[in-house]
Scaffold this motif. Structure first.
Motif, mmCIF file in Angstrom:
data_model
loop_
_atom_site.group_PDB
_atom_site.id
_atom_site.type_symbol
_atom_site.label_atom_id
_atom_site.label_comp_id
_atom_site.label_asym_id
_atom_site.label_seq_id
_atom_site.Cartn_x
_atom_site.Cartn_y
_atom_site.Cartn_z
ATOM 1 N N VAL A 1 -6.966 -68.164 -9.957
ATOM 2 C CA VAL A 1 -7.069 -69.484 -10.578
ATOM 3 C C VAL A 1 -7.367 -69.360 -12.067
ATOM 4 O O VAL A 1 -6.675 -69.920 -12.915
ATOM 5 C CB VAL A 1 -8.163 -70.330 -9.884
ATOM 6 C CG1 VAL A 1 -8.305 -71.671 -10.577
ATOM 7 C CG2 VAL A 1 -7.839 -70.510 -8.419
ATOM 8 N N ALA B 1 2.818 -75.312 -10.762
ATOM 9 C CA ALA B 1 1.512 -75.860 -11.131
ATOM 10 C C ALA B 1 1.585 -76.710 -12.377
ATOM 11 O O ALA B 1 0.600 -77.319 -12.770
ATOM 12 C CB ALA B 1 0.515 -74.719 -11.348
ATOM 13 N N ILE C 1 -1.991 -78.455 -12.760
ATOM 14 C CA ILE C 1 -2.804 -77.676 -13.695
ATOM 15 C C ILE C 1 -3.845 -78.578 -14.363
ATOM 16 O O ILE C 1 -4.978 -78.166 -14.614
ATOM 17 C CB ILE C 1 -1.922 -76.960 -14.745
ATOM 18 C CG1 ILE C 1 -2.729 -75.904 -15.488
ATOM 19 C CG2 ILE C 1 -1.335 -77.920 -15.749
ATOM 20 C CD1 ILE C 1 -2.990 -74.680 -14.703
ATOM 21 N N HIS D 1 -4.208 -66.345 -13.613
ATOM 22 C CA HIS D 1 -2.757 -66.477 -13.466
ATOM 23 C C HIS D 1 -2.265 -67.908 -13.406
ATOM 24 O O HIS D 1 -1.154 -68.194 -13.843
ATOM 25 C CB HIS D 1 -2.286 -65.672 -12.254
ATOM 26 C CG HIS D 1 -2.297 -64.211 -12.530
ATOM 27 N ND1 HIS D 1 -1.422 -63.622 -13.397
ATOM 28 C CD2 HIS D 1 -3.136 -63.233 -12.123
ATOM 29 C CE1 HIS D 1 -1.681 -62.347 -13.488
ATOM 30 N NE2 HIS D 1 -2.732 -62.074 -12.734
ATOM 31 N N LEU D 2 -3.096 -68.818 -12.890
ATOM 32 C CA LEU D 2 -2.683 -70.217 -12.893
ATOM 33 C C LEU D 2 -2.552 -70.724 -14.324
ATOM 34 O O LEU D 2 -1.758 -71.608 -14.626
ATOM 35 C CB LEU D 2 -3.706 -71.057 -12.117
ATOM 36 C CG LEU D 2 -3.211 -72.369 -11.538
ATOM 37 C CD1 LEU D 2 -2.003 -72.132 -10.654
ATOM 38 C CD2 LEU D 2 -4.295 -73.048 -10.749
ATOM 39 N N PHE D 3 -3.349 -70.125 -15.213
ATOM 40 C CA PHE D 3 -3.312 -70.554 -16.608
ATOM 41 C C PHE D 3 -2.410 -69.660 -17.459
ATOM 42 O O PHE D 3 -2.609 -69.543 -18.665
ATOM 43 C CB PHE D 3 -4.722 -70.595 -17.182
ATOM 44 C CG PHE D 3 -5.517 -71.757 -16.687
ATOM 45 C CD1 PHE D 3 -5.409 -72.994 -17.284
ATOM 46 C CD2 PHE D 3 -6.352 -71.624 -15.594
ATOM 47 C CE1 PHE D 3 -6.128 -74.085 -16.825
ATOM 48 C CE2 PHE D 3 -7.073 -72.708 -15.118
ATOM 49 C CZ PHE D 3 -6.958 -73.933 -15.733
ATOM 50 N N GLY D 4 -1.489 -69.005 -16.832
ATOM 51 C CA GLY D 4 -0.490 -68.299 -17.603
ATOM 52 C C GLY D 4 -0.736 -66.822 -17.811
ATOM 53 O O GLY D 4 -0.097 -66.204 -18.645
ATOM 54 N N VAL E 1 -6.674 -78.865 -11.943
ATOM 55 C CA VAL E 1 -7.493 -77.657 -11.915
ATOM 56 C C VAL E 1 -8.400 -77.614 -13.144
ATOM 57 O O VAL E 1 -9.595 -77.319 -13.064
ATOM 58 C CB VAL E 1 -6.608 -76.395 -11.868
ATOM 59 C CG1 VAL E 1 -7.459 -75.149 -12.007
ATOM 60 C CG2 VAL E 1 -5.830 -76.353 -10.578
ATOM 61 N N VAL F 1 1.500 -71.561 -23.280
ATOM 62 C CA VAL F 1 1.472 -70.431 -22.365
ATOM 63 C C VAL F 1 2.320 -70.702 -21.148
ATOM 64 O O VAL F 1 2.829 -71.799 -20.943
ATOM 65 C CB VAL F 1 0.030 -70.068 -21.944
ATOM 66 C CG1 VAL F 1 -0.821 -69.796 -23.155
ATOM 67 C CG2 VAL F 1 -0.562 -71.158 -21.085
ATOM 68 N N ASP F 2 2.359 -69.684 -20.343
ATOM 69 C CA ASP F 2 3.326 -69.593 -19.288
ATOM 70 C C ASP F 2 2.698 -70.005 -17.957
ATOM 71 O O ASP F 2 2.410 -69.167 -17.128
ATOM 72 C CB ASP F 2 3.739 -68.109 -19.266
ATOM 73 C CG ASP F 2 4.993 -67.894 -18.500
ATOM 74 O OD1 ASP F 2 5.644 -68.896 -18.203
ATOM 75 O OD2 ASP F 2 5.286 -66.724 -18.200
ATOM 76 N N VAL F 3 2.460 -71.298 -17.763
ATOM 77 C CA VAL F 3 1.871 -71.767 -16.508
ATOM 78 C C VAL F 3 2.939 -71.712 -15.426
ATOM 79 O O VAL F 3 4.072 -72.104 -15.667
ATOM 80 C CB VAL F 3 1.353 -73.207 -16.679
ATOM 81 C CG1 VAL F 3 0.905 -73.778 -15.349
ATOM 82 C CG2 VAL F 3 0.218 -73.250 -17.681
ATOM 83 N N PRO F 4 2.577 -71.194 -14.236
ATOM 84 C CA PRO F 4 3.574 -71.132 -13.160
ATOM 85 C C PRO F 4 4.196 -72.505 -12.924
ATOM 86 O O PRO F 4 3.490 -73.515 -12.968
ATOM 87 C CB PRO F 4 2.743 -70.722 -11.942
ATOM 88 C CG PRO F 4 1.502 -70.123 -12.485
ATOM 89 C CD PRO F 4 1.279 -70.672 -13.838
ATOM 90 N N LEU G 1 -2.283 -75.289 -23.555
ATOM 91 C CA LEU G 1 -1.550 -74.806 -22.386
ATOM 92 C C LEU G 1 -0.040 -74.926 -22.566
ATOM 93 O O LEU G 1 0.730 -74.277 -21.878
ATOM 94 C CB LEU G 1 -1.967 -75.583 -21.135
ATOM 95 C CG LEU G 1 -3.290 -75.157 -20.526
ATOM 96 C CD1 LEU G 1 -3.547 -75.931 -19.255
ATOM 97 C CD2 LEU G 1 -3.278 -73.668 -20.231
#
Lengths: 223, 337, 194, 214
Positions: B107, C167, C172, B110-113, C175, C161-164, C158
């Motif tokens: 979380v 998400a 996101i 990796h969730l944040f890139g 979260v 950057v590379d958020v999946p 954000l």
């Protein structure tokens, strides 16, 4: 939200007004009707919840009379439109065995409403039940769920200074119940402090009244 | 994003401008944390060793599962695990340690890139999650320092089965850290043991002195920006000194505040993470100051005994704003993109 | 007294932050908070409307209390708050076009925001007086603004950057709000003096 | 969401039901109407009560508005909608208080807050004020069911992991260590995020699965 354009002229304004008023009136009527219908049930349930809690915190009580504070600062029996403020507990024989006071105040998440029993003569608490709260389940909700902690309120003495002035109850780890101290629970500090503060400030209001009126009420057993 | 910032800034911190920067940061950070890790094992024995080892392994595993590209080589997962392990109570059930590590990497990171992206330090995300998820375990899993038999046996609570409450009660005296004792109005530890670290506490937070040395090493190696810990510790020192002067009964003295809790660990090793700290010098000062203030406020005025973790999280939420206020004005728009 | 007011303020702004503890007002939270400028201005507009709502609710409670018709309070809050905001909007538009441009465009949006009505409801339920109510509304508004601005800052970052991709967007943001909500737990117990 | 308004009158009811339940699910897809309900989504029972109350308010308001849609002047339509919604919310609130006082206390001020649920207002504006009663009612039921799907799943998950129970009954093993965070607001945000991600993934794989045989 605003529509400035549209039909002009008195007729259309009147029509708009009329529709709004009609809707508002029927809404008010519907609410008032349902209110009249549900209110007795709500009041009965409310009183029931509080009454059950009151019986639990007054050892030996089999029934109770409900009082509220009158305008002159004394007590009067509860009327139809009142919410209960004070329960006087009676045993099987109709003798007064204790008092239970309804208190409320801000907890961690929302208002906490509770009932605590107090024996003004012996200067100690006889119990405490939280009636309504929205404290965090598993954390603050121990003020409802933690039986051991709730039970300690049957053993707590009111803290007086030498002059017999009531001091505040306090929260401490390794509490001394004789000195008006309530046990702390880790993770639920705020809720525990709130309960203690609610009882403390409510006592400051009620204890003088109770002391003054208790004898009179005891004398008025037959009435 | 900011065309001119790296022209004006002479910071040595690695802003992902060279491929070797990340492993270098990780390597030096691990070296800097070695003394305190060894000391932790000496102090708490097997419990500390197991906590750190499980945290590192779980982070590596989570990295393997979540990171599609092979990112194990850069060492960031190892550092995350090490830091997380050092920040946890020693007798915490090991499944909780692994759970927290997984949350940190999956979380928080990796969730944040992934690397370089996170808005919050992954370690803090894992730590604050554990604190919120298992508050009673986190509040009780302390181990008395230098306990007999610590080298040969694990606390029974460490070995609790996954997702279950441990059978055995937590050994530690509940609320035994110096900070929670202070909060409860009890006498604190002597200053010397506080700084040396012979007290109860999280695995790697007890010895302020060793953490300070490790931090200075990182500064010497130009891995971190010295301004951040300087500002952070300075502001904690300042505000606690002021409070102590106002009411010495209620507020601890400056050196006590500086030497206790996770302050040193947070100031040198977490707050300085280039991903979450401001990019400008002025920003670094502001950032440290804000976190220091928050640490003192949370410790002294809220229901929590320790505020470092919360203060750091809130501080990193401030970073984008600090960057904005302190960003040097570009000479002209779009010099390079 | 000031101690208590301070407690009310801290509770509303930090400990029980409307957004992060009660989930209130998250519709604009998810929508607006992506842009920093508008997040700040939206927050200020909300604070202002909350103050108006608190005043209105106090008046309504007094009035309904007098005629013994408390059961009409909800419907009255809605109507009175909405029309007061509309009045204010018209007033601002007339007197200060600049201010209207800054805040006014948010006003119609805000009227149906749950955070506004919540101010009225909470204040009533907790039996706050006039001053306490206003402090509560101000605290709630400041807390709302703080949450909105903090979120907006991170969300702007954000974007780089590379958020999946599963998400991205709502998930996101949620979260993010969750982590901030946990971070705000640091303030738990503040303002509740022992 | 934009195309929801363009649904023609001919569209059959089943489709409307399906839309609300899945593809336009108010919680999981549109992120609508969450504010007043999320705060009390910590147990299955609370979530169920809130979504039933919301559905009831939506359905009855939709029916009433659709019935009187001919006489509502455009200029004050929002005021009329809000009046009607607020009436039904007050009625619901009083009914819950009369029949389930403890539940009413657990929900606190969040029950009256249904009045500002953006989902209700948007369904009234988009559907009920323009469509005949049957369509409006089916739409309301579909949306309400979708709302319930999202909210009850959320509430059950939070209760299961945060307390080890499901609708009050012990489910997890005796010594299960509850994840307290799930009962906290933070856990609510996380669970909802997980649900949204899960829903997106599920929806994607369903689509892929449907495409394969074609």
């Amino acid at each position: 939200m605003t529509e400035q354009r549209g039909g002009s002229g008195l007729a259309s304004v009147l029509r708009i007004q009329g529709v709004l008023v009609a809707i508002a009136l029927s809404a008010g009527l519907a609410i008032a009707l349902v209110h009249e219908w549900t209110r007795p049930m709500v009041m009965a349930q409310r009183g029931g919840l509080l009454g059950d809690a009151a019986l639990e915190v007054m050892p030996g009580a089999a029934s109770y009379r409900i009082y509220v504070r009158s305008a002159d600062g004394g007590l009067r029996p509860m009327g139809d439109d009142d919410t209960p403020e004070l329960f006087i507990g009676l045993d099987e024989g109709g003798h007064i065995v204790g008092a239970a006071v309804v208190g409320s105040g801000m907890g961690y998440a929302d208002v906490i409403q509770l009932v605590y029993g107090v024996d003004p003569a012996a200067g100690r608490l006889t119990g405490m039940r939280v009636v309504a709260s929205r404290e965090t389940p598993g954390l603050g909700s121990v003020i409802v769920d933690d039986k051991d902690w709730v039970d300690t309120f049957t053993r707590i003495h009111l803290p007086f200074d030498g002059e017999q002035n009531l001091r505040n109850l306090r929260v401490r780890s390794n509490a001394n119940h004789e000195q008006g101290e309530v046990d702390a629970i880790s993770g639920a500090t705020v809720s525990v402090v709130s309960v203690t503060r609610i009882i403390s400030s409510s006592l400051a209001d009620w204890l003088p009244i109770l002391k003054a009126e208790f004898d009179e009420l005891s004398g008025g057993d037959r009435g | 994003m900011m065309p001119s910032s790296h022209l004006l800034s002479l910071r040595g911190a690695p802003h992902l401008h060279a491929d070797s920067a990340v492993p270098r940061l990780m390597l030096h950070s691990v070296i800097a944390l070695l003394p305190v890790s060894v000391f932790a094992v000496f102090l708490f024995g097997l419990a500390a060793l197991a906590t750190v080892a499980v945290a590192i392994l779980a982070c590596l595993l989570a990295e393997r599962v979540c990171g599609p590209r092979s990112a194990l080589g850069d060492g960031s997962a190892i550092l995350t695990g090490l830091l997380l392990g050092l920040s946890l109570p020693p007798a915490l059930p090991l499944w909780m340690v692994a759970f927290g590590a997984f949350v940190a990497v999956a979380v928080g990171k990796h969730l944040f890139g992934g690397l370089g992206g996170p808005a919050f330090h992954p370690v803090l995300v894992g730590r604050v999650f554990l604190q919120a998820a298992f508050p009673s375990a986190m509040a009780q899993a302390w181990v008395a320092p230098l306990a007999a038999g610590r080298a040969t046996e694990l606390p029974a609570t460490s070995l609790a089965l996954p997702f279950l409450t441990p059978d055995a009660p937590y050994d530690g005296i509940s609320g035994a850290t110096p900070l929670s004792a202070l909060k409860a109005g009890e006498a604190g530890e002597p200053l010397l043991s506080l700084w040396l670290g012979t007290v109860s506490g999280s695995v790697g937070e007890t010895s302020a002195l060793l953490l300070l040395l490790g931090g200075l090493y990182l500064v010497y190696r130009r891995v971190i920006d010295w301004r951040i810990p300087a500002a952070l510790l300075g502001s904690v020192a300042l505000f606690s000194a002021v409070l102590h002067a106002i009411d010495p009964e209620r507020f601890p003295a400056m050196m006590t505040a500086l030497g206790s809790g996770a302050l040193m660990l947070g100031a040198w090793f977490l707050a300085t993470d280039p991903g979450i700290s401001p990019t400008t010098r002025r920003g670094a000062w502001l950032y440290g100051l804000a976190i220091g203030l928050l640490v003192v406020v949370i410790r002294q005025f809220s229901g929590q005994a320790e505020g470092v973790m919360y203060a750091l999280l809130l501080g990193s939420a401030l970073t984008p704003h600090i960057d904005r206020w302190t960003r040097p004005k570009p000479l002209s728009e779009g010099v390079e993109e | 007294m000031t101690q208590e007011l301070w407690g009310v303020f801290l509770n509303a702004a930090l400990v029980n932050n409307f957004v992060l503890a009660y989930f209130l007002g998250i519709c604009p939270f998810l929508g607006v908070s992506a842009k920093l400028d508008s997040a700040g201005r939206m927050g200020l507009a909300v604070t202002f409307v909350m103050l108006v709502a608190s005043l209105c609710a106090f008046g309504i409670n007094r009035l309904l209390g007098m005629i013994g018709a408390e059961y009409l309070s909800l419907i009255s809050y809605i109507v009175v708050i909405a029309s007061s905001v509309q009045l204010v909007e018209m007033f601002v538009r007339k007197t200060s076009p600049a201010l209207f441009k800054q805040l006014g465009i948010f006003l119609p949006l805000i009227t149906t925001n749950c955070a506004i009505l919540a101010v009225a409801l909470f204040q009533t339920q907790r039996e706050y007086g006039l001053l306490e109510g206003l402090v509560f509304a101000f605290g709630a508004g400041m807390g709302f603004t703080l949450a909105l601005v903090l979120m907006a800052g991170i969300r702007e970052r954000l974007r780089l950057v590379d958020v999946p991709d599963v998400a991205q967007g709502m998930a996101i943001t949620l979260v993010l709000a969750g982590i901030l909500s946990l971070a705000f737990m640091g303030f738990a117990g503040m303002g509740a003096s022992a | 969401m934009a195309d929801a308004g363009m649904i023609s009158e001919r569209e059959d009811g089943v489709e409307r039901l399906r839309l609300g339940f899945w593809r336009e699910n108010p919680i999981l897809v549109q992120a609508l109407g969450m504010c007043p309900v999320l705060a009390v989504s910590n147990t299955g029972v609370n979530a169920l009560t809130m979504s039933l109350a919301t559905t009831f308010v939506l359905l009855s308001s939709a029916i009433v508005i659709s019935t009187i849609r001919g006489i509502i002047p455009r200029q004050v339509r929002l005021a009329c909608f809000v009046l009607v919604i607020a009436t039904f919310v007050t009625l619901t609130d009083m009914a819950v208080e009369a029949f389930a006082l403890e539940l009413h206390q657990a929900l606190g001020a969040f029950l009256p807050l249904i009045v500002v649920n953006c989902m209700i207002l948007s369904r009234i504006e988009i559907m009920a004020s323009r469509q005949p009663i049957s369509v409006a009612a089916l739409d309301a039921i579909g949306m309400g069911a979708g709302f319930m799907l999202g909210l009850v799943t959320l509430g059950s998950l939070r209760e299961l992991l945060g307390r080890g129970t499901l609708f009050g009954a012990q489910v997890m093993p005796d010594r299960f260590e509850p994840w307290q965070v799930m009962q906290l607001p933070g856990g609510g945000f996380f669970t909802l995020a997980a649900l949204v991600i899960g829903f997106t993934l599920l929806d994607r794989s369903l689509k892929r699965w449907r495409e394969v045989p074609a």
